[in-house]
Write a protein that holds these residues in place. Structure first.
Motif, short mmCIF file in Angstrom:
data_model
loop_
_atom_site.label_atom_id
_atom_site.label_comp_id
_atom_site.label_asym_id
_atom_site.label_seq_id
_atom_site.Cartn_x
_atom_site.Cartn_y
_atom_site.Cartn_z
N LEU A 113 13.53 -6.56 -16.26
CA LEU A 113 13.15 -5.71 -15.13
C LEU A 113 11.65 -5.72 -14.86
CD1 LEU A 113 15.60 -2.70 -15.43
CD2 LEU A 113 15.45 -4.39 -13.60
N GLY A 114 10.92 -6.60 -15.55
CA GLY A 114 9.49 -6.72 -15.27
C GLY A 114 8.70 -5.46 -15.57
N LEU A 115 9.16 -4.72 -16.57
CA LEU A 115 8.48 -3.46 -16.91
C LEU A 115 7.62 -3.65 -18.14
CD1 LEU A 115 11.56 -1.08 -16.51
CD2 LEU A 115 9.64 -1.32 -14.92
N PRO A 116 6.57 -2.84 -18.27
CA PRO A 116 5.81 -2.89 -19.52
C PRO A 116 6.68 -2.38 -20.67
CG PRO A 116 4.99 -1.13 -18.11
CD PRO A 116 6.00 -1.87 -17.32
N LEU A 117 6.45 -2.90 -21.88
CA LEU A 117 7.25 -2.48 -23.04
C LEU A 117 7.26 -0.98 -23.21
CD1 LEU A 117 6.38 -4.81 -26.08
CD2 LEU A 117 8.51 -4.74 -24.77
N GLU A 118 6.11 -0.37 -22.94
CA GLU A 118 5.96 1.08 -23.16
C GLU A 118 6.87 1.88 -22.25
OE1 GLU A 118 3.30 -0.93 -22.24
OE2 GLU A 118 2.95 -1.41 -24.35
N ALA A 119 7.33 1.28 -21.15
CA ALA A 119 8.19 2.01 -20.23
C ALA A 119 9.66 1.93 -20.64
CB ALA A 119 8.03 1.47 -18.82
N VAL A 120 9.94 1.18 -21.69
CA VAL A 120 11.34 0.94 -22.08
C VAL A 120 11.61 1.55 -23.44
CG1 VAL A 120 13.08 -0.83 -22.56
CG2 VAL A 120 11.37 -1.22 -20.77
N THR A 121 12.71 2.27 -23.54
CA THR A 121 13.17 2.78 -24.83
C THR A 121 14.58 2.28 -25.06
OG1 THR A 121 11.93 4.79 -24.39
CG2 THR A 121 13.49 4.86 -26.22
N PHE A 122 14.78 1.64 -26.22
CA PHE A 122 16.13 1.21 -26.57
C PHE A 122 16.65 2.13 -27.64
CE2 PHE A 122 19.14 -1.30 -29.11
CZ PHE A 122 20.07 -1.59 -28.12
N LYS A 123 17.85 2.65 -27.45
CA LYS A 123 18.48 3.54 -28.43
C LYS A 123 19.75 2.90 -28.95
CE LYS A 123 16.45 7.82 -26.84
NZ LYS A 123 16.67 9.11 -26.17
N VAL A 175 23.09 -5.55 -18.18
CA VAL A 175 22.99 -4.20 -17.62
C VAL A 175 21.65 -4.04 -16.89
CG1 VAL A 175 22.00 -2.91 -19.58
CG2 VAL A 175 23.68 -1.81 -18.08
N CYS A 176 20.61 -4.67 -17.41
CA CYS A 176 19.31 -4.58 -16.74
C CYS A 176 19.31 -5.38 -15.44
CB CYS A 176 18.19 -5.04 -17.67
SG CYS A 176 17.93 -3.89 -19.02
N THR A 177 20.02 -6.50 -15.44
CA THR A 177 20.13 -7.28 -14.21
C THR A 177 20.83 -6.45 -13.13
OG1 THR A 177 20.24 -9.29 -15.52
CG2 THR A 177 21.01 -9.45 -13.24
N GLU A 178 21.85 -5.70 -13.55
CA GLU A 178 22.56 -4.86 -12.57
C GLU A 178 21.67 -3.73 -12.06
OE1 GLU A 178 26.59 -3.75 -13.64
OE2 GLU A 178 26.84 -5.67 -14.67
N VAL A 179 20.84 -3.18 -12.93
CA VAL A 179 19.87 -2.17 -12.49
C VAL A 179 18.93 -2.81 -11.47
CG1 VAL A 179 17.90 -0.75 -13.20
CG2 VAL A 179 19.98 -0.75 -14.58
N GLY A 180 18.52 -4.03 -11.77
CA GLY A 180 17.62 -4.75 -10.87
C GLY A 180 18.23 -4.95 -9.50
N GLY A 184 5.84 -4.91 -13.24
CA GLY A 184 6.16 -3.65 -12.59
C GLY A 184 6.50 -3.79 -11.12
N GLN A 185 6.76 -5.01 -10.68
CA GLN A 185 7.04 -5.23 -9.26
C GLN A 185 8.28 -6.10 -9.07
OE1 GLN A 185 3.50 -7.13 -7.82
NE2 GLN A 185 2.39 -5.19 -7.60
N ILE A 186 8.89 -5.92 -7.90
CA ILE A 186 9.89 -6.90 -7.45
C ILE A 186 9.16 -7.79 -6.45
CG2 ILE A 186 12.17 -7.30 -6.46
CD1 ILE A 186 12.90 -4.44 -7.01
N ARG A 187 9.13 -9.07 -6.73
CA ARG A 187 8.32 -9.99 -5.92
C ARG A 187 9.19 -11.07 -5.29
NH1 ARG A 187 3.81 -10.82 -10.67
NH2 ARG A 187 2.63 -8.94 -10.23
N LEU A 188 8.79 -11.46 -4.12
CA LEU A 188 9.45 -12.60 -3.50
C LEU A 188 9.04 -13.88 -4.22
CD1 LEU A 188 9.16 -12.09 0.38
CD2 LEU A 188 11.24 -12.05 -1.02
#
Lengths: 176, 757
Positions: B500-510, B538-543, B571-575
């Motif tokens: 999802l192109g997010l920084p690691l700090e924005a992601v929590t895996f439980k 699941v992350c692709t579907e979120v995307g 942190g972006q969706i890019r063309l």
């Protein structure tokens, strides 16, 4: 075959009663803790079961693995091999006292950087032991560190990382 | 992190700051582990906790005739004693005690009846209001037994082995013989044969098995259990105790080492749940280190190999037969000999595998089960064969390189073992080896160089995951996987963040909770492939959902773009065509008015794609030993382990797994053995002082080489798993190095000094 024969069959004699608890004051990580402990309570169990300081681990309860290592007056000991009542008046430092997730000690940071653990269960004991080793000031070379860290078993086999982490902090301290 | 949302940085596709896969990311759970805040099963100090202490049988076979409970129950602080005498009626059928990976047969039922089936069988649980009182009370519980004769010695059962059934998941009976192995051996230019033996070994993770059962007001329970599979434990206890899944939650956030010991539910979870339900109170049961030897072990195994070569140094014939112990109540199996039919090219092969029943607890998968055993024998025999044929052991292996899996008659999905040989040998300096035994020395130290290798399955199981993306830009991903030191938290965080192109700090895996989507048992080196694929899906579907919402934003540059036209980075969706045309992911939910996106998805192996292939990881190990000529002490001074295991998700944690595997191999070669006293049918060295494993001073230079290997068939991530393959060949390479150093061929592990003097 009779297991643990106690000669109490028929209820003629009774078993010796467990000792009763008494007040014990322990200084843990700079905080005085008043606890009700029976005299047969080990320091390890006092920490884990009575003080809710579960960072100190139980790996064998027999002084064979080093997981329960804590610092008492700066010296590393196996907390399973000492009774809590024997430590009144002493400064007990556990892993929780060395650093916190937002405020890691140099050793804790070095353990993360060098991936000096896998499952993490022996890690608090390794770090307390390494802190004790640094306090002792007698380990400098890799061989000395390996030897003097050998009271702490790591079943995951993270020894290469542990050595690198401890060596890094030892070197930094001695260059100060 | 926040500047990403306001001042987009332009980064070339593929080199974004949020590409994490393959990087040496430090463990995300590291701070919790190094500060003691990571909580293991015995560390949930819930209010009103009672303590159970297990009493185990001192006899090996027979029955309990009397339990003298009354004096113990009279002790202050003792709450109850559970034994077969007072256990309530539970599930009647054996099958209710069968867990997901139970072998064939009838599972052991704790406290079921008076019968003793193995030494150290749990016979009673003493529950008290403190750990100390429970321990004391357990030590004075008098129990009388009637003893019967027993068999614990596999040496006496050599002629009583039988071919096992197919009762255990993952067990593959050896393929039928191919070619004409007997004649081919007879006509071979050079021949060797020998018996290879190792004793029982116990997993001995640092954390002892423990369960804290929290008893809730409404009668439901939460079991904090040491396990490699929370779902497996949940189905075990619900079936036995007649609970619904809603009534029994099982949790394991951190496991202090497993190595296979936690694949099956162990008896402490049964005992803790029993006591909590009966007493309607929270209960903890922790085993002692001694009791860690009372369930499951790598079986004592006897192997016989015969080999012959043709004049050109190719293998003419290979015979490999194995016999190991199982219990009298379950038929434990593992794949010991099959590897010998696929690691080397050989037209004439005869493989055999048998088990013999003993009065012991059922053996249990232990790190690289079967392969660690089989590769030891095969790879020592290969070394012997190389010497007999006058060939360099590495050259001999390369001459017999298998281009396809002859067992399955299938090509490999990918195989870079040749590269492992070359890269490992180059790093080690193998070309400087002089072949004659005892030809290299340093003063009193005989130096030996040995090599070996191995093959392990690349597997994938069905797994599910859930992702929750919230308006603050944070992503939480959940799956009931396990973390026993393998790096699950970290690699799943990396996969989710990169997808999802997010920084690691924005992601929590439980992980590790039956309230989460189901994941397979943490074993078989399949977690990265299985759970990793589910997390990616699941992350692709979120995307996809984020893209749809982003397209509705005012002036969205992404209008009309399909998911294939964009990428997620920084942190972006890019063309793809013009990465400066982008939407900041954090802005999407606030703009849409949605508070969160929640998606659940799963992944399973693509059978159609996989069917034509044999899928495996490989390794090659090069070892230097120094043997003291007078004392016979062996030190492993240098190891290079070259591994081809597909894509490596995290070079830091993967390296640690291979380093740990090497330590395990050193341990297997030189130290580990659980020794049975057959007079008593009891393991003698059941503690950490006498069951030897390496300490820091035993470990020297270890180099890990990851050979690049691309594989688009094994799974969408291209990973093959790394937890087990690294152990293969290590014990054999050490044994071969000891031969090179001393001229003594050891065929029985561990190599204690008496075998060299």
């Amino acid at each position: 075959m009779i297991q643990q024969p106690t000669n109490t069959s028929g209820g003629a004699t009774s078993l010796p009663a467990p000792p009763s608890a008494g007040s014990v004051t322990l200084t843990i990580n700079g905080v005085q803790r008043h606890m009700q402990l029976a005299p047969w309570t080990t320091l390890l169990d006092a920490l884990r079961e009575y003080a809710d300081l579960t960072g100190t681990k139980k790996g064998c309860d027999h002084g064979q693995c080093g997981s329960c290592t804590v610092l008492v007056n700066g010296k590393r000991i196996n907390s399973c091999l000492t009774l809590a009542v024997m430590q009144e008046g002493n400064e007990i430092t556990t892993i929780e006292g060395l650093g916190q997730p937002e405020n890691l000690s140099p050793l804790q940071q070095a353990f993360i950087d060098h991936d000096a653990f896998q499952c993490g269960y022996c890690t608090p004991g390794q770090i307390c032991s390494a802190q004790g080793l640094i306090n002792e000031g007698r380990a400098h070379t890799e061989d000395e560190i390996r030897e003097l860290m050998s009271g702490n078993i790591c079943r995951c086999g993270a020894y290469v990382g542990i050595l690198a982490a401890v060596k890094e902090v030892v070197d930094k301290q001695s260059s100060k | 992190m926040s500047d990403l949302t306001t001042t987009p940085r332009l980064v070339e596709a593929g080199t974004s700051n949020t590409s994490y896969i393959g990087k040496p990311t430090s463990r995300v759970e590291g701070p919790a582990k190094v500060t003691g805040t990571a909580k293991y099963s015995a560390e949930f100090n819930v209010p009103g906790l009672l303590y159970g202490y297990v009493v185990t049988s001192p006899i090996t076979k027979g029955r309990i005739t009397k339990i003298n409970s009354a004096p113990v129950l009279a002790l202050e602080g003792v709450v109850q004693i559970f034994s077969h005498e007072n256990v309530p009626s539970l599930a009647w059928f054996d099958r209710n005690y069968k867990d997901d990976v139970a072998p064939g047969g009838s599972p052991f039922r704790p406290l079921h009846d008076a019968e003793i089936k193995f030494n150290m069988q749990p016979v009673a649980l003493v529950v008290a209001d403190s750990f100390e009182v429970a321990r004391y009370a357990a030590s004075v519980l008098e129990i009388e037994y009637e003893q019967e004769k027993f068999d614990t010695n596999i040496d006496l059962k050599r002629d009583e082995g039988h071919k096992p059934g197919s009762g255990k998941t993952g067990f593959m009976p050896p393929p039928p013989p191919r070619g004409n192995p007997n004649d081919a051996l007879k006509n071979a230019t050079h021949r060797i044969e020998g018996e290879y033996i190792h004793g029982a070994q116990h997993h001995n993770p640092m954390e002892m098995f423990a369960t804290t059962v929290e008893y809730h007001q409404d009668g439901k329970i939460t079991a904090y259990d040491k396990t490699q599979g929370v779902y497996n434990v949940q189905q075990y206890i619900t079936k036995i105790f007649g609970l619904s899944k809603d009534e029994a939650r099982v949790v394991n956030h951190y496991m202090g080492g497993g190595f296979g010991s936690g694949l099956r539910p162990q008896y402490q979870v049964f005992l803790a749940v029993l006591a909590a339900l009966e007493l309607k109170q929270s209960v903890r049961v922790s085993l002692t280190r001694q009791q860690m030897f009372s369930f499951g072990h790598r079986p004592h195994t006897l192997q016989y190999l015969k080999m012959g070569t043709n004049p050109d140094g190719t293998l003419a014939a290979l015979h490999h037969h194995a016999l190991h112990e199982t219990s009298k109540f379950e038929e434990y199996t593992e794949n010991v000999v099959n590897w010998s039919g696929m690691l080397y090219q050989c037209e004439n092969v005869n493989l055999g595998y048998q088990v013999a029943e003993l009065d012991v607890y059922t053996p249990l998968d232990m790190r690289a089960p079967g392969a660690a055993t089989g590769s030891f024998a095969l790879e020592v025999a290969m070394d012997e064969m190389a010497y007999a044929a006058g060939l360099d052991p590495l050259d001999f292996r390369i001459r017999n390189y298998a281009e396809q899996d002859q067992n399955m008659k299938k090509p490999f999905s990918s195989k870079k073992l040749r590269e492992c040989y070359h890269e490992g040998a180059a790093k080690f300096g193998w070309d400087k080896r002089t072949p004659e035994p005892r030809s290299m020395r340093e003063g009193n130290q005989l130096i030996g160089w040995g090599m070996a290798g191995g093959v392990w399955d690349a597997s994938m199981q069905k797994a599910a995951a859930k992702a929750i993306f919230t308006a603050d830009g944070k992503l939480e991903v959940l799956s009931a996987a396990g973390e026993n030191g393998t790096g699950t938290y970290t690699i799943m965080t990396q996969i989710a963040a990169e997808t999802l192109g997010l920084p690691l700090e924005a992601v929590t895996f439980k992980l590790g909770d039956t309230n989460m989507p189901e994941a397979p048992l943490q074993g078989g080196s399949w977690t990265a492939a299985s759970v990793g694929s589910a997390v990616k899906n699941v992350c692709t579907e979120v995307g996809e959902k984020l893209l749809k919402l982003a397209q509705k934003m005012k002036g969205s540059p992404l209008k009309g773009a399909s998911i294939d036209d964009v990428h997620f980075a920084d942190g972006q969706i890019r063309l793809n065509t013009n990465p400066s045309e982008a939407v900041v992911i954090r802005d999407i939910l606030p703009a849409s008015g949605e508070e969160k996106l929640e998606v659940e998805s799963s992944a399973m192996p693509n059978m159609i794609k996989q069917q034509p292939y044999s899928m495996h990881s490989h390794n090659a190990v090069f070892v230097e030993v120094k043997v003291d000529e007078d004392l016979g002490t062996v030190h492993v001074t240098r190891v290079v382990n070259a591994v081809a295991a597909g894509r490596i998700l995290n070079t830091k944690t993967a390296r640690s797994q291979v380093l740990g595997s090497v330590v395990w191999g050193i341990s297997m070669a030189l130290m580990e053995e659980t020794v049975m006293d057959h007079t008593f049918g009891r393991y003698m060295n059941h503690n950490y002082a006498e069951y030897h494993v390496p300490v820091n001073a035993d470990i020297h230079d270890i180099d890990v080489v990851f050979v690049e290997e691309e594989d688009d068939k094994v799974n969408p991530l291209g990973v093959k798993g790394i937890g087990e393959v690294g152990m293969l060949g290590v014990a054999a390479a050490i044994t071969n190095a000891v031969y090179h150093a001393t001229g003594k061929r050891v065929r029985e592990l561990p190599i204690y000094m008496d075998k060299l003097l």
